[in-house]
Enzyme design. Structure first.
Site, PDB file in Angstrom:
ATOM      1  N   ARG A 163       0.841  -1.214   0.000  1.00 39.30           N
ATOM      2  CA  ARG A 163       0.000   0.000   0.000  1.00 39.30           C
ATOM      3  C   ARG A 163       0.872   1.258   0.000  1.00 39.30           C
ATOM      4  O   ARG A 163       0.587   2.230   0.708  1.00 39.30           O
ATOM      5  CB  ARG A 163      -0.936   0.025   1.212  1.00 39.30           C
ATOM      6  CG  ARG A 163      -1.927  -1.082   1.268  1.00 39.30           C
ATOM      7  CD  ARG A 163      -2.899  -1.091   0.089  1.00 39.30           C
ATOM      8  NE  ARG A 163      -3.787  -2.222   0.196  1.00 39.30           N
ATOM      9  CZ  ARG A 163      -3.465  -3.442  -0.252  1.00 39.30           C
ATOM     10  NH1 ARG A 163      -2.311  -3.666  -0.863  1.00 39.30           N
ATOM     11  NH2 ARG A 163      -4.311  -4.439  -0.113  1.00 39.30           N
ATOM     12  N   SER A 237     -10.821  -0.558   3.516  1.00 40.79           N
ATOM     13  CA  SER A 237     -10.020  -0.835   4.716  1.00 40.79           C
ATOM     14  C   SER A 237      -9.505   0.482   5.275  1.00 40.79           C
ATOM     15  O   SER A 237      -8.831   1.224   4.560  1.00 40.79           O
ATOM     16  CB  SER A 237      -8.806  -1.702   4.358  1.00 40.79           C
ATOM     17  OG  SER A 237      -9.258  -2.880   3.749  1.00 40.79           O
ATOM     18  N   GLU A 333      -4.844   3.578   6.251  1.00 37.55           N
ATOM     19  CA  GLU A 333      -4.563   3.368   4.831  1.00 37.55           C
ATOM     20  C   GLU A 333      -5.212   4.509   4.028  1.00 37.55           C
ATOM     21  O   GLU A 333      -4.720   4.914   2.978  1.00 37.55           O
ATOM     22  CB  GLU A 333      -5.161   2.014   4.394  1.00 37.55           C
ATOM     23  CG  GLU A 333      -5.052   1.767   2.907  1.00 37.55           C
ATOM     24  CD  GLU A 333      -5.695   0.456   2.451  1.00 37.55           C
ATOM     25  OE1 GLU A 333      -5.450  -0.596   3.079  1.00 37.55           O
ATOM     26  OE2 GLU A 333      -6.428   0.503   1.451  1.00 37.55           O
TER      27      GLU A 333
HETATM   28  C1  FAD Z   1     -15.534  -0.801  -0.631  1.00 38.27           C
HETATM   29  C2  FAD Z   1     -14.079  -0.503  -0.885  1.00 38.27           C
HETATM   30  C3  FAD Z   1     -13.201  -1.563  -1.086  1.00 38.27           C
HETATM   31  C4  FAD Z   1     -11.839  -1.317  -1.331  1.00 38.27           C
HETATM   32  N1  FAD Z   1     -11.010  -2.390  -1.529  1.00 38.27           N
HETATM   33  C5  FAD Z   1      -9.697  -2.179  -1.761  1.00 38.27           C
HETATM   34  C6  FAD Z   1      -8.814  -3.277  -1.953  1.00 38.27           C
HETATM   35  O1  FAD Z   1      -9.217  -4.447  -1.952  1.00 38.27           O
HETATM   36  N2  FAD Z   1      -7.503  -3.030  -2.160  1.00 38.27           N
HETATM   37  C7  FAD Z   1      -7.010  -1.752  -2.201  1.00 38.27           C
HETATM   38  O2  FAD Z   1      -5.805  -1.593  -2.408  1.00 38.27           O
HETATM   39  N3  FAD Z   1      -7.822  -0.683  -2.024  1.00 38.27           N
HETATM   40  C8  FAD Z   1      -9.140  -0.857  -1.805  1.00 38.27           C
HETATM   41  N4  FAD Z   1      -9.974   0.216  -1.598  1.00 38.27           N
HETATM   42  C9  FAD Z   1      -9.409   1.573  -1.607  1.00 38.27           C
HETATM   43  C10 FAD Z   1      -9.557   2.314  -2.963  1.00 38.27           C
HETATM   44  O3  FAD Z   1     -10.557   1.746  -3.751  1.00 38.27           O
HETATM   45  C11 FAD Z   1      -8.255   2.335  -3.768  1.00 38.27           C
HETATM   46  O4  FAD Z   1      -7.237   2.928  -3.012  1.00 38.27           O
HETATM   47  C12 FAD Z   1      -8.401   3.087  -5.092  1.00 38.27           C
HETATM   48  O5  FAD Z   1      -7.224   2.940  -5.849  1.00 38.27           O
HETATM   49  C13 FAD Z   1      -8.694   4.566  -4.901  1.00 38.27           C
HETATM   50  O6  FAD Z   1      -9.042   5.104  -6.161  1.00 38.27           O
HETATM   51  P1  FAD Z   1      -9.766   6.478  -6.282  1.00 38.27           P
HETATM   52  O7  FAD Z   1      -9.766   6.861  -7.724  1.00 38.27           O
HETATM   53  O8  FAD Z   1     -11.100   6.432  -5.634  1.00 38.27           O
HETATM   54  O9  FAD Z   1      -8.795   7.419  -5.474  1.00 38.27           O
HETATM   55  P2  FAD Z   1      -9.129   8.736  -4.572  1.00 38.27           P
HETATM   56  O10 FAD Z   1      -9.817   8.265  -3.358  1.00 38.27           O
HETATM   57  O11 FAD Z   1      -9.884   9.680  -5.445  1.00 38.27           O
HETATM   58  O12 FAD Z   1      -7.707   9.233  -4.290  1.00 38.27           O
HETATM   59  C14 FAD Z   1      -6.852   8.521  -3.417  1.00 38.27           C
HETATM   60  C15 FAD Z   1      -5.513   9.240  -3.303  1.00 38.27           C
HETATM   61  O13 FAD Z   1      -4.826   9.191  -4.547  1.00 38.27           O
HETATM   62  C16 FAD Z   1      -4.618  10.499  -5.053  1.00 38.27           C
HETATM   63  N5  FAD Z   1      -4.890  10.435  -6.495  1.00 38.27           N
HETATM   64  C17 FAD Z   1      -6.014   9.969  -7.093  1.00 38.27           C
HETATM   65  N6  FAD Z   1      -5.876  10.004  -8.426  1.00 38.27           N
HETATM   66  C18 FAD Z   1      -4.650  10.504  -8.674  1.00 38.27           C
HETATM   67  C19 FAD Z   1      -3.916  10.791  -9.869  1.00 38.27           C
HETATM   68  N7  FAD Z   1      -4.404  10.571 -11.098  1.00 38.27           N
HETATM   69  N8  FAD Z   1      -2.658  11.300  -9.741  1.00 38.27           N
HETATM   70  C20 FAD Z   1      -2.119  11.544  -8.515  1.00 38.27           C
HETATM   71  N9  FAD Z   1      -2.775  11.296  -7.359  1.00 38.27           N
HETATM   72  C21 FAD Z   1      -4.022  10.773  -7.438  1.00 38.27           C
HETATM   73  C22 FAD Z   1      -5.583  11.410  -4.308  1.00 38.27           C
HETATM   74  O14 FAD Z   1      -5.093  12.730  -4.226  1.00 38.27           O
HETATM   75  C23 FAD Z   1      -5.646  10.723  -2.958  1.00 38.27           C
HETATM   76  O15 FAD Z   1      -4.545  11.099  -2.163  1.00 38.27           O
HETATM   77  C24 FAD Z   1     -11.349   0.013  -1.362  1.00 38.27           C
HETATM   78  C25 FAD Z   1     -12.239   1.084  -1.157  1.00 38.27           C
HETATM   79  C26 FAD Z   1     -13.596   0.827  -0.929  1.00 38.27           C
HETATM   80  C27 FAD Z   1     -14.544   1.979  -0.724  1.00 38.27           C
END
Ligand code: FAD
Length: 337
Positions: A163, A237, A333
């Site tokens: 992570r 998580s 996380e």
């Molecule tokens: C129900 C649920 C289940 C999940 N299961 C998992 C799992 O199994 N494994 C896992 O690893 N994660 C999991 N996650 C966490 C999450 O889905 C991941 O971390 C995902 O990659 C976040 O994507 P996002 O586009 O929503 O990011 P955001 O929440 O929009 O952003 C997350 C971070 O990344 C930065 N960011 C986003 N896009 C960019 C970009 N293009 N360039 C630079 N920085 C950026 C943001 O500034 C922020 O700091 C889960 C979340 C939920 C709600």
């Protein structure tokens, strides 16, 4: 480019906290993104978001939120056994997984149903069921804010860890991910090391194991264990699983011989944060409008009308209770804003 003011972030993150951004806009290309950031000349604080599934907004955001909507899906190389894809950061991660497994390409099927965007996937090196996105990433293309040029980071330069990546550390706030390049297999070798996957597959031993079938098994398992953010606000998580020196893990295992634990190399052991939280008695319990999910204590859920501040307050209480019981500090996380 249109910049909106006092925009509700409710549709743009999965926890469901009622927060506003002072300024909000979207970027559909790297050029547009560079323009937005370089013209942000009154030096507002700014933040890129994808699906908002790994952020907890604890208060209104006093700067500019830029939602990444850079699309793209291109085959850049292909031979008999592999295919290399360049995918835009604003694509929905799960849709891309389904698109690849439906073509019979193997590599990211275990990461099905992870919410959010492709661009966020390398930030925390998303992982599930024994696979991490680093296993397939060849390169990450970024927009560097120091000179507004596009730069390419090889997988090695991304410093991927559990992570973790360079983008969460020394490059935090200095770049945006524009695209990722991943290499998938046409010849299959499946990572079904997680018992739960094998249990489902072995019920129908005559059926061929394909990437699509594995993805569907994962989707079924995840749906049975994790809350759907469309129904119950959450950000997945909340804490990382602590990776402990074997000596510390051994002392816990002496007291709790049935504690789940996984070796990490020769010297470390991972103990699930969910188990630590459950053992402190927090599973399925709530404080105000926030609680832990009854089927998975690691997920903090919005029971309705919760503020991000309340969630953070509960997270800190849980962190302290785990520390008091085990002398282990579990780290979030989720990105706290
Ligand atoms: C129900 C649920 C289940 C999940 N299961 C998992 C799992 O199994 N494994 C896992 O690893 N994660 C999991 N996650 C966490 C999450 O889905 C991941 O971390 C995902 O990659 C976040 O994507 P996002 O586009 O929503 O990011 P955001 O929440 O929009 O952003 C997350 C971070 O990344 C930065 N960011 C986003 N896009 C960019 C970009 N293009 N360039 C630079 N920085 C950026 C943001 O500034 C922020 O700091 C889960 C979340 C939920 C709600």
């Amino acid at each position: 480019m249109m910049i909106e003011t006092n925009k509700s972030l409710l549709p743009y993150h999965t926890f469901g906290a009622k927060v506003n951004a002072k300024y909000f806009t979207t970027a559909k290309s790297s050029h547009e993104l560079a323009e937005i950031i370089s013209e942000n000349n009154n030096n507002n604080e700014f933040m890129i978001i994808g699906g908002g599934s790994n952020v907890l907004f604890t208060k209104d955001y006093e700067g500019l939120i830029i939602k990444n909507e850079i699309k793209g899906f291109e085959i850049i190389d292909e031979d008999d056994s592999t295919v290399t894809l360049k995918i835009g950061a604003g694509e929905n991660w799960h849709n891309i997984v389904m698109k690849t497994v439906e073509k019979g390409w193997q590599g990211i099927e275990n990461l099905a149903l992870i919410p959010g965007t492709v661009g966020a996937s390398p930030i925390q090196n998303i992982g599930a069921y024994g696979v991490e996105v680093k296993d397939v990433i060849q390169e990450v293309e970024v927009l560097d804010y120091s000179d507004f040029t596009l730069k390419t980071y090889s997988a090695k330069k991304c410093q991927f860890g559990y992570r973790n990546s360079i983008f969460k550390n020394e490059l935090k706030g200095k770049i945006s991910v524009i695209s990722i390049t991943i290499k998938l297999n046409k010849d299959w070798s499946f990572n079904t090391s997680y018992g739960a996957i094998n249990d489902v597959l072995s019920k129908k031993p005559d059926l061929e194991v394909t990437p699509l079938r594995v993805a569907n098994v994962i989707i079924g398992i995840r749906n049975s264990k994790l809350p759907d953010p469309k129904e119950i606000g959450n950000c997945g998580s909340f804490f990382k699983n602590p990776v402990l020196a074997n000596t510390i893990a051994d002392s816990i295992l002496k007291e709790y011989p049935n504690a789940p634990h996984y070796p990490v190399g020769d010297d470390f052991t991972k103990i699930p944060a969910g188990w630590l939280i459950e053992t402190t008695g927090w599973k399925g319990k709530s404080k105000g409008n926030v609680g832990t999910y009854p089927k998975q204590a690691l997920v903090l859920v919005n029971n309705g009308g919760a503020t991000g501040e309340e969630a953070w307050d509960l997270a800190m209480t849980i962190q302290q209770d785990v520390y008091n019981k085990f002398s282990i500090k579990i780290e979030p996380e989720v990105n706290i804003v």
